[in-house]
Each structure stands twice: as structure tokens, then as C-alpha cells.
Design a protein around this motif. Sequence first.
Motif, PDB file in Angstrom:
ATOM      1  N   HIS A 142     -14.644   6.251  -6.767  1.00 15.28           N
ATOM      2  CA  HIS A 142     -15.163   4.728  -6.651  1.00 15.28           C
ATOM      3  C   HIS A 142     -14.196   3.753  -6.487  1.00 15.28           C
ATOM      4  CE1 HIS A 142     -19.118   6.465  -7.907  1.00 15.28           C
ATOM      5  NE2 HIS A 142     -18.369   7.081  -8.925  1.00 15.28           N
ATOM      6  N   VAL A 143     -14.248   2.873  -5.708  1.00 17.63           N
ATOM      7  CA  VAL A 143     -13.324   1.530  -5.447  1.00 17.63           C
ATOM      8  C   VAL A 143     -14.227   0.440  -5.298  1.00 17.63           C
ATOM      9  CG1 VAL A 143     -11.732   0.578  -4.080  1.00 17.63           C
ATOM     10  CG2 VAL A 143     -11.681   3.095  -4.251  1.00 17.63           C
ATOM     11  N   LEU A 144     -13.900  -0.544  -6.256  1.00 17.52           N
ATOM     12  CA  LEU A 144     -14.541  -1.748  -6.257  1.00 17.52           C
ATOM     13  C   LEU A 144     -13.549  -2.695  -5.718  1.00 17.52           C
ATOM     14  CD1 LEU A 144     -16.393  -0.139  -8.084  1.00 17.52           C
ATOM     15  CD2 LEU A 144     -16.426  -2.066  -9.749  1.00 17.52           C
ATOM     16  N   LEU A 145     -14.077  -3.634  -4.583  1.00 16.83           N
ATOM     17  CA  LEU A 145     -13.304  -4.604  -4.058  1.00 16.83           C
ATOM     18  C   LEU A 145     -13.926  -6.060  -4.521  1.00 16.83           C
ATOM     19  CD1 LEU A 145     -12.951  -3.127  -0.297  1.00 16.83           C
ATOM     20  CD2 LEU A 145     -11.634  -2.754  -2.570  1.00 16.83           C
ATOM     21  N   ALA A 146     -13.201  -6.993  -4.716  1.00 14.53           N
ATOM     22  CA  ALA A 146     -13.830  -8.240  -5.232  1.00 14.53           C
ATOM     23  C   ALA A 146     -13.730  -9.035  -3.805  1.00 14.53           C
ATOM     24  CB  ALA A 146     -12.732  -9.209  -5.953  1.00 14.53           C
ATOM     25  N   GLU A 147     -14.614 -10.066  -3.580  1.00 13.27           N
ATOM     26  CA  GLU A 147     -14.611 -11.300  -2.716  1.00 13.27           C
ATOM     27  C   GLU A 147     -13.107 -11.639  -2.539  1.00 13.27           C
ATOM     28  OE1 GLU A 147     -16.443 -12.983   0.102  1.00 13.27           O
ATOM     29  OE2 GLU A 147     -17.855 -12.370  -1.372  1.00 13.27           O
ATOM     30  N   GLY A 148     -12.858 -11.649  -1.345  1.00 14.95           N
ATOM     31  CA  GLY A 148     -11.341 -11.858  -0.955  1.00 14.95           C
ATOM     32  C   GLY A 148     -10.540 -11.009  -0.542  1.00 14.95           C
ATOM     33  N   CYS A 149     -11.263  -9.665  -0.686  1.00 12.44           N
ATOM     34  CA  CYS A 149     -10.243  -8.402  -0.088  1.00 12.44           C
ATOM     35  C   CYS A 149     -10.726  -8.465   1.234  1.00 12.44           C
ATOM     36  CB  CYS A 149     -10.762  -7.204  -0.817  1.00 12.44           C
ATOM     37  SG  CYS A 149     -10.142  -7.079  -2.554  1.00 12.44           S
ATOM     38  N   ALA A 150      -9.758  -7.932   2.101  1.00  7.91           N
ATOM     39  CA  ALA A 150      -9.946  -7.344   3.418  1.00  7.91           C
ATOM     40  C   ALA A 150     -11.288  -6.363   3.403  1.00  7.91           C
ATOM     41  CB  ALA A 150      -8.692  -6.683   3.828  1.00  7.91           C
ATOM     42  N   GLY A 151     -11.830  -6.551   4.640  1.00  7.12           N
ATOM     43  CA  GLY A 151     -13.100  -5.829   5.012  1.00  7.12           C
ATOM     44  C   GLY A 151     -12.544  -4.393   5.086  1.00  7.12           C
ATOM     45  N   ALA A 152     -13.435  -3.628   3.934  1.00  5.56           N
ATOM     46  CA  ALA A 152     -13.110  -2.083   3.713  1.00  5.56           C
ATOM     47  C   ALA A 152     -13.325  -1.401   4.941  1.00  5.56           C
ATOM     48  CB  ALA A 152     -13.928  -1.530   2.872  1.00  5.56           C
ATOM     49  N   TRP A 153     -14.370  -1.690   5.876  1.00  4.68           N
ATOM     50  CA  TRP A 153     -14.745  -1.095   7.225  1.00  4.68           C
ATOM     51  C   TRP A 153     -14.155  -1.692   8.142  1.00  4.68           C
ATOM     52  CZ3 TRP A 153     -16.859   3.784   6.671  1.00  4.68           C
ATOM     53  CH2 TRP A 153     -17.283   4.318   5.580  1.00  4.68           C
ATOM     54  N   SER A 154     -13.101  -2.465   8.307  1.00  4.82           N
ATOM     55  CA  SER A 154     -12.527  -2.934   9.358  1.00  4.82           C
ATOM     56  C   SER A 154     -11.705  -2.015  10.172  1.00  4.82           C
ATOM     57  CB  SER A 154     -11.869  -4.224   9.341  1.00  4.82           C
ATOM     58  OG  SER A 154     -10.426  -3.815   8.764  1.00  4.82           O
ATOM     59  N   PRO A 155     -11.415  -1.838  11.595  1.00  6.12           N
ATOM     60  CA  PRO A 155     -10.769  -0.869  12.176  1.00  6.12           C
ATOM     61  C   PRO A 155      -9.530  -0.655  11.565  1.00  6.12           C
ATOM     62  CG  PRO A 155     -11.912  -2.161  13.586  1.00  6.12           C
ATOM     63  CD  PRO A 155     -12.156  -2.947  12.572  1.00  6.12           C
ATOM     64  N   ARG A 156      -8.582  -1.640  11.374  1.00  4.72           N
ATOM     65  CA  ARG A 156      -7.415  -1.537  10.928  1.00  4.72           C
ATOM     66  C   ARG A 156      -7.205  -0.891   9.280  1.00  4.72           C
ATOM     67  NH1 ARG A 156      -2.992  -4.338  13.417  1.00  4.72           N
ATOM     68  NH2 ARG A 156      -3.636  -5.441  15.211  1.00  4.72           N
ATOM     69  N   VAL A 157      -8.300  -1.175   8.595  1.00  6.79           N
ATOM     70  CA  VAL A 157      -8.251  -0.598   7.356  1.00  6.79           C
ATOM     71  C   VAL A 157      -8.667   0.898   7.360  1.00  6.79           C
ATOM     72  CG1 VAL A 157      -9.502  -0.596   5.057  1.00  6.79           C
ATOM     73  CG2 VAL A 157      -8.729  -2.661   5.920  1.00  6.79           C
ATOM     74  N   LEU A 158      -9.806   1.147   8.421  1.00 15.19           N
ATOM     75  CA  LEU A 158     -10.201   2.541   8.389  1.00 15.19           C
ATOM     76  C   LEU A 158      -9.005   3.284   9.044  1.00 15.19           C
ATOM     77  CD1 LEU A 158     -13.537   1.742  10.258  1.00 15.19           C
ATOM     78  CD2 LEU A 158     -13.307   3.403   8.385  1.00 15.19           C
ATOM     79  N   ARG A 159      -8.217   2.860  10.161  1.00 12.40           N
ATOM     80  CA  ARG A 159      -7.068   3.484  10.590  1.00 12.40           C
ATOM     81  C   ARG A 159      -6.043   3.901   9.256  1.00 12.40           C
ATOM     82  NH1 ARG A 159      -4.222   3.158  16.264  1.00 12.40           N
ATOM     83  NH2 ARG A 159      -2.175   4.335  15.828  1.00 12.40           N
ATOM     84  N   ALA A 160      -5.803   2.892   8.444  1.00 14.15           N
ATOM     85  CA  ALA A 160      -4.692   3.149   7.656  1.00 14.15           C
ATOM     86  C   ALA A 160      -5.193   4.211   6.232  1.00 14.15           C
ATOM     87  CB  ALA A 160      -4.413   1.912   6.820  1.00 14.15           C
ATOM     88  N   GLY A 161      -6.758   4.314   6.263  1.00 16.32           N
ATOM     89  CA  GLY A 161      -7.339   5.127   5.441  1.00 16.32           C
ATOM     90  C   GLY A 161      -7.337   6.406   5.745  1.00 16.32           C
ATOM     91  N   MET A 162      -7.265   6.651   7.059  1.00 17.93           N
ATOM     92  CA  MET A 162      -7.117   8.070   7.515  1.00 17.93           C
ATOM     93  C   MET A 162      -8.363   8.982   7.059  1.00 17.93           C
ATOM     94  SD  MET A 162      -4.705   7.967   9.763  1.00 17.93           S
ATOM     95  CE  MET A 162      -4.364   9.482  10.462  1.00 17.93           C
ATOM     96  N   GLY A 163      -9.633   8.582   6.967  1.00 23.32           N
ATOM     97  CA  GLY A 163     -10.685   9.448   6.623  1.00 23.32           C
ATOM     98  C   GLY A 163     -11.241   9.290   5.216  1.00 23.32           C
TER      99      GLY A 163
END
Length: 262
Positions: A142-163
Motif C-alpha cells: 500500500h502507498v498513500l499519496l497526499a495532494e501535491g504529489c506527482a501523479g502516480a499514473w503519469s508516463p514518467r512515473v510509470l516508467r520509473a516504477g518499471m511495473g
Amino acid sequence: MKAISSRDNPLVKRLHALASSGRERRILGETLLDGAHLVQAALERSCRLKGLVVSESGVRKAEIADLLGEVGQGLPCHVLPDTLFAHVSPVDTPSGVLAIIDLPAEKPLGTIVDNLVVLDGVQDPGNLGTILRTAAAAGVRHVLLAEGCAGAWSPRVLRAGMGAHFVLEVHERVDLAAWLPGFGGQVLATALSGDACSLYDLDLRAPVAWVFGGEGQGVSPAVLACATRHVLIPMPGAIESLNVGAAVAVCLFEQARQLGSR
């Protein structure tokens, strides 16, 4: 595969919007996966692809050719000239393949009794994706993100997350100050305050909500007030702080070490 060569093509405009605008991703309810490894990870986790786009040079890459063979004829596939693919790519160095997927439906945030990562103001997409990958590697679900964090499902975050996104439950825009007091375990926030205790002096074998702040300002006062303890990572060198992604890795794997020795 269908070839596209015009910037005025509706699919090209859609891809560019998904690559460059969080608002457009929310309106369209879609996002992009960039790179063969990430697309393969999505397929392995039964994530439904809506379309595949490759560059002319990407078609000649073995891993992309294998991917095209795997998805078969049932998926819309398009090929773009390299210059046009670069125009729709969400990253500066295009990988040669993009996939379109639906944004996941938001799930209600209920009671969590396991370890979790809580992020307050982490705005850098690379840092956020790295943290998600680290959390998944450490066995956190589980990961909780507050308002003001980068969008978790943006392409750049997805690429860095690697799955990592496909094995985690990520909740965005959470009111942390309202939710954290109801957590049944320890709430540990990294901070440089005078009352902070060393990470290595803590018993981490019970559930922990790990709270980490943004790259510059750290954890906000309202969220910091919810912590049952402030935690300091000892650093004997001549540097006063760690990148938030590195701090997450140190904390989560110290806990994993303690749980593994039980």
C-alpha cells in the motif's frame, strides 16, 4: 500495423495529450506505458492494453518485434516515423514503443493493517516511480499519496516504477492528517528534529506507516504531528540529508532485515 505520418491525425493528438498533460489523462481516463519492459510487465499482470504504437526504428528492435508478436492481431497497432514518435513520446529519449491503457478506477481507502508508505509532497516523477518500485521490492503493498504529489499514473512515473504499479495499491489525494491517526501501528516520519531517534534503534517488526516528505520541504507540520515517532537515518559522512528515494530504500530494507531475522 497501420502507418501514420501526420501530426494532425486524431491518434497522434491523443497520444501527445496523454504524454504531456495530467488534465487530459484524467479527462480521457487513459495513460501511456513507455518501453518494452514496462509493456511486458503490464501484460504479465493481465493489464489490458488498448493500443500499441511503435516507431519505424523500434520495429527493428528484437524486444519490440517479440512484443508485437505476442499481442497478435487483436490489438490496434500503429507505426510512426521516428520524428513523429518523438513528438508523442513522454520522455526525452524515446524507447520506440508506447501502449495505451485505461487509468485504474479509484478504490475506497479502508483500514490497512500492513506496512505502508505514505508520501507528502513528493513531486519529482523519477523519485516517485523509484519509491513505488522500492516499496514493491520490499514487500509493501500500500502507498498513500497526499495532494501535491506527482501523479502516480503519469508516463514518467510509470516508467520509473518499471511495473511496480501493477503489484501495488496506490491511493492518491489522501487527506493524510485525517487518515493517519486511525492507523493501528507505528507512524514513523523521517525528520531532522531534535527528538528524532536512530532508525537502527527501533523495533520494526510490527506494522509501520512510513511517512516521507517532499524533496525540499520535507513532511508538512500537519502530517508530522500525526507521527508516533520521528526517525533519523544516521549518516557518518559529510552530507546532511538523503534523496527521498534513497531514504525510503534504507528504511524499508532495514525493516525487511528485521522481519527476515524473526
